[in-house]
Design a protein around this motif. Structure first.
Motif, PDB file in Angstrom:
ATOM      1  N   GLU A   1      -5.271   9.860  -1.798  1.00  0.00           N
ATOM      2  CA  GLU A   1      -5.585   8.668  -1.004  1.00  0.00           C
ATOM      3  C   GLU A   1      -6.118   7.527  -1.856  1.00  0.00           C
ATOM      4  OE1 GLU A   1      -4.825   7.750   2.155  1.00  0.00           O
ATOM      5  OE2 GLU A   1      -3.655   9.566   2.018  1.00  0.00           O
TER       6      GLU A   1
ATOM      7  N   ARG B   1      -3.016   6.201  -3.484  1.00  0.00           N
ATOM      8  CA  ARG B   1      -2.063   5.729  -2.478  1.00  0.00           C
ATOM      9  C   ARG B   1      -2.448   4.380  -1.873  1.00  0.00           C
ATOM     10  NH1 ARG B   1      -0.329   9.535   2.536  1.00  0.00           N
ATOM     11  NH2 ARG B   1       1.805   8.819   2.597  1.00  0.00           N
ATOM     12  N   THR B   2      -3.728   4.142  -1.671  1.00  0.00           N
ATOM     13  CA  THR B   2      -4.161   2.926  -0.991  1.00  0.00           C
ATOM     14  C   THR B   2      -4.618   1.833  -1.939  1.00  0.00           C
ATOM     15  OG1 THR B   2      -6.421   3.749  -0.732  1.00  0.00           O
ATOM     16  CG2 THR B   2      -4.861   4.199   1.065  1.00  0.00           C
TER      17      THR B   2
ATOM     18  N   LYS C   1       0.814  -1.206   0.000  1.00  0.00           N
ATOM     19  CA  LYS C   1       0.000   0.000   0.000  1.00  0.00           C
ATOM     20  C   LYS C   1       0.850   1.259   0.000  1.00  0.00           C
ATOM     21  CE  LYS C   1      -4.116  -1.919   2.000  1.00  0.00           C
ATOM     22  NZ  LYS C   1      -5.212  -1.697   2.910  1.00  0.00           N
TER      23      LYS C   1
ATOM     24  N   GLU D   1       0.569  15.649  -4.055  1.00  0.00           N
ATOM     25  CA  GLU D   1      -0.865  15.787  -3.772  1.00  0.00           C
ATOM     26  C   GLU D   1      -1.466  16.971  -4.536  1.00  0.00           C
ATOM     27  OE1 GLU D   1      -3.789  15.658   0.053  1.00  0.00           O
ATOM     28  OE2 GLU D   1      -1.837  16.603   0.345  1.00  0.00           O
TER      29      GLU D   1
ATOM     30  N   ASP E   1      -7.543  12.027  -6.451  1.00  0.00           N
ATOM     31  CA  ASP E   1      -7.381  12.043  -5.005  1.00  0.00           C
ATOM     32  C   ASP E   1      -6.157  11.221  -4.625  1.00  0.00           C
ATOM     33  OD1 ASP E   1      -8.787  10.322  -2.306  1.00  0.00           O
ATOM     34  OD2 ASP E   1      -8.204  12.431  -2.233  1.00  0.00           O
TER      35      ASP E   1
END
Length: 92
Positions: free
Chosen positions: A77, A80-81, A13, A66, A75
């Motif tokens: 996140e 990123r995840t 992750k 970002e 986005d």
């Protein structure tokens, strides 16, 4: 909502520096934005964007990454995840 699907992601992750280079360049090209346009909209220098995309900056600023992604409609996140085990690409 546009999905980002141009790159294969590592199984962890956490992104590596080269992943961010691939993501920034891939997203920029996918949406048809030039470095000059991205620089003007983000306030981040063209040289910095070019260095990020060409992996010339060892540890890119997560805040600048970002900002770049947000300007391009993504986005942090979500990207990123996301991992390959998930059934779909990260959303905008």
């Amino acid at each position: 909502m546009r999905k980002y699907s141009m790159i294969s992601r590592p199984k962890t992750k956490h992104q590596t520096d080269s992943d961010w280079a691939i993501i920034v360049k891939g997203v920029r090209k996918e949406i048809g934005m030039t470095r000059s346009e991205l620089s003007r909209l983000s306030g981040i220098g063209i040289g910095t964007i070019e260095n990020y995309e060409n992996q010339k900056i060892a540890e890119p600023s997560i805040y600048k990454i970002e900002t770049l992604l947000r300007i391009m409609g993504y986005d942090l996140e979500a990207i990123r995840t996301w991992s390959p085990e998930q059934s779909s690409s990260p959303n905008k």
